[in-house]
Write a protein that holds these residues in place. Structure first.
Motif, short mmCIF file in Angstrom:
data_model
loop_
_atom_site.label_atom_id
_atom_site.label_comp_id
_atom_site.label_asym_id
_atom_site.label_seq_id
_atom_site.Cartn_x
_atom_site.Cartn_y
_atom_site.Cartn_z
N ASN A 1 0.81 -1.22 0.00
CA ASN A 1 0.00 0.00 0.00
C ASN A 1 0.85 1.26 0.00
N ILE A 2 2.03 1.16 0.60
CA ILE A 2 2.87 2.34 0.78
C ILE A 2 4.33 1.98 0.59
N VAL A 3 5.10 2.91 0.03
CA VAL A 3 6.54 2.72 -0.16
C VAL A 3 7.28 3.69 0.76
N ILE A 4 8.16 3.15 1.59
CA ILE A 4 9.00 3.96 2.47
C ILE A 4 10.38 4.02 1.83
N GLU A 5 10.75 5.20 1.39
CA GLU A 5 12.03 5.36 0.66
C GLU A 5 13.04 6.08 1.55
N VAL A 6 14.14 5.40 1.84
CA VAL A 6 15.18 5.96 2.72
C VAL A 6 16.26 6.59 1.86
N ILE A 7 16.56 7.86 2.12
CA ILE A 7 17.63 8.55 1.40
C ILE A 7 18.58 9.20 2.40
N ASP A 8 19.75 9.57 1.94
CA ASP A 8 20.78 10.17 2.79
C ASP A 8 20.59 11.68 2.80
N ALA A 9 20.34 12.24 3.98
CA ALA A 9 20.07 13.68 4.10
C ALA A 9 21.24 14.54 3.65
N PRO B 1 21.18 21.60 9.13
CA PRO B 1 19.78 21.75 9.53
C PRO B 1 18.99 22.69 8.61
N ASN B 2 19.60 23.77 8.17
CA ASN B 2 18.90 24.72 7.30
C ASN B 2 18.56 24.11 5.94
N ILE B 3 19.49 23.31 5.41
CA ILE B 3 19.23 22.68 4.12
C ILE B 3 18.25 21.52 4.28
N ASN B 4 18.24 20.89 5.45
CA ASN B 4 17.24 19.84 5.72
C ASN B 4 15.83 20.38 5.50
N LYS B 5 15.58 21.60 6.00
CA LYS B 5 14.27 22.21 5.87
C LYS B 5 13.90 22.41 4.40
N ILE C 1 27.33 18.70 7.29
CA ILE C 1 27.54 19.13 5.90
C ILE C 1 26.55 18.45 4.96
N THR C 2 25.85 19.25 4.16
CA THR C 2 25.00 18.74 3.08
C THR C 2 25.63 19.16 1.76
N LEU C 3 25.76 18.23 0.84
CA LEU C 3 26.50 18.49 -0.39
C LEU C 3 25.64 19.02 -1.53
N GLU C 4 24.32 19.09 -1.34
CA GLU C 4 23.46 19.58 -2.42
C GLU C 4 22.18 20.17 -1.84
N THR C 5 21.60 21.11 -2.56
CA THR C 5 20.33 21.72 -2.20
C THR C 5 19.35 21.49 -3.35
N PRO C 6 18.05 21.67 -3.10
CA PRO C 6 17.08 21.47 -4.19
C PRO C 6 17.34 22.37 -5.40
N GLY C 7 17.97 23.53 -5.15
CA GLY C 7 18.20 24.46 -6.24
C GLY C 7 19.44 24.19 -7.07
N ASN C 8 20.36 23.33 -6.60
CA ASN C 8 21.61 23.13 -7.35
C ASN C 8 21.84 21.72 -7.80
N THR C 9 20.78 20.91 -7.83
CA THR C 9 20.94 19.53 -8.24
C THR C 9 20.47 19.35 -9.68
N ILE C 10 21.06 18.34 -10.35
CA ILE C 10 20.72 18.06 -11.75
C ILE C 10 19.47 17.22 -11.82
N LYS C 11 19.38 16.21 -10.93
CA LYS C 11 18.19 15.35 -10.91
C LYS C 11 17.48 15.53 -9.59
N SER C 12 16.24 15.11 -9.52
CA SER C 12 15.47 15.28 -8.29
C SER C 12 14.93 13.96 -7.81
#
Length: 286
Positions: free
Chosen positions: A25-33, A65-69, A275-286
């Motif tokens: 019924n549901i997919v739980i997808e784990v990704i690296d923050a 933390p800021n990029i997590n948001k 440290i976060t290596l990418e933000t939603p605005g600077n990534t090639i794929k989503s």
């Protein structure tokens, strides 16, 4: 640099996902923050397009933390449920259980409207190697139901696990995709250890990591950790780490492999800071 790692068992895993998706019924997808775009298998969006989705941003304790948001807002804008999680901290278990219950609420209500009470919700948990999926499952089960390890690809077969709240969870092995079109994303996967170090040239990967930190304006995290100067070029940083640590071979050459292991392991363990290596605005794929 050409980076690809797609063992035969990953092809079998993709087939397994396709065979079993109708059961859940549901997919739980784990990704690296730390790399939310790079650690998200692009094949999943087509495989699970008709399923309710919960995105677990794992290892958020190691990320900015800021990029997590920003990533929370981004994935919620796609209509998916999102939860920040640290699979190594059992105190966060209730937060994850609540997120699964909330993501399943619509499905439960749909069953109730049809007069079906206490229907077991079937969930599938997926992710690429080494994002902490098995550790997360162990926390949910409160016992060692899934093998864990810090080497990518350790979970080999599927297994159903019954959880509190009338949920059956289908665990699956970590799976990458056959070809990395996004070279930046591929490098990010090497930095976090999602691709086995044994198949990589770690000396070159560590230099690319230094270049990435310079590009992001985060190089001071390296300089402060090892109490070194930057030098005139990225390679100078590796040289200065070696000099500081005494990583010199008998022939007086620098032991770049030892430097690479130190630097990458310290990043992966959070010893360079959040440290976060990418933000939603600077990534090639989503």
């Amino acid at each position: 640099m050409n980076i690809n790692w797609y063992p035969g068992h990953m092809k079998k895993t993709k087939d397994l996902l396709q065979e079993n998706i109708k059961l859940v019924n549901i997919v739980i997808e784990v990704i690296d923050a730390r790399i939310p775009a790079s650690s998200k298998n692009p094949d999943f969006d087509s495989l699970f397009r008709d399923k309710k989705r919960l995105i677990v941003l794992n290892k958020y304790d190691l990320s900015d933390p800021n990029i997590n948001k920003q990533w929370e807002e981004y994935y919620r804008s796609k209509g998916w449920s999102v939860v920040l999680y640290n699979s190594t901290n059992n105190k966060e278990l209730k937060k994850l259980e609540a997120a699964i219950a909330e993501a399943s609420k619509e499905i439960v209500e749909r069953y109730k409207s049809k007069g079906i009470l206490n229907r077991t919700i079937k969930a599938m948990i997926v992710g690429i190697p080494n994002v902490g999926k098995s550790t997360l499952i162990n926390s949910l089960c409160k016992r060692k139901s899934a093998k864990t390890g810090n080497m990518p690809g350790i979970t080999k077969g599927k297994q159903w696990i019954h959880l509190a709240g009338n949920i059956d969870l289908l665990d699956t092995p970590g799976i990458l995709w056959p070809k990395f079109e996004d070279k930046i994303g591929a490098l990010n996967l090497t930095f976090t250890g999602a691709i086995k170090d044994e198949v990589l040239e770690l000396e070159e990967i560590s230099l690319k990591f230094v270049e990435k930190m310079i590009e992001m304006g985060k190089v001071n995290a390296i300089l402060e950790k090892y109490q070194i100067e930057a030098g005139n070029k990225p390679l100078d940083i590796l040289d200065n780490i070696a000099s500081k640590k005494g990583y010199i071979l008998p022939n007086k050459d620098i032991d770049y492999l030892r430097v690479a292991n130190l630097l990458l392991n310290d990043f992966r363990a959070g010893k360079l800071g959040k440290i976060t290596l990418e933000t939603p605005g600077n990534t090639i794929k989503s």
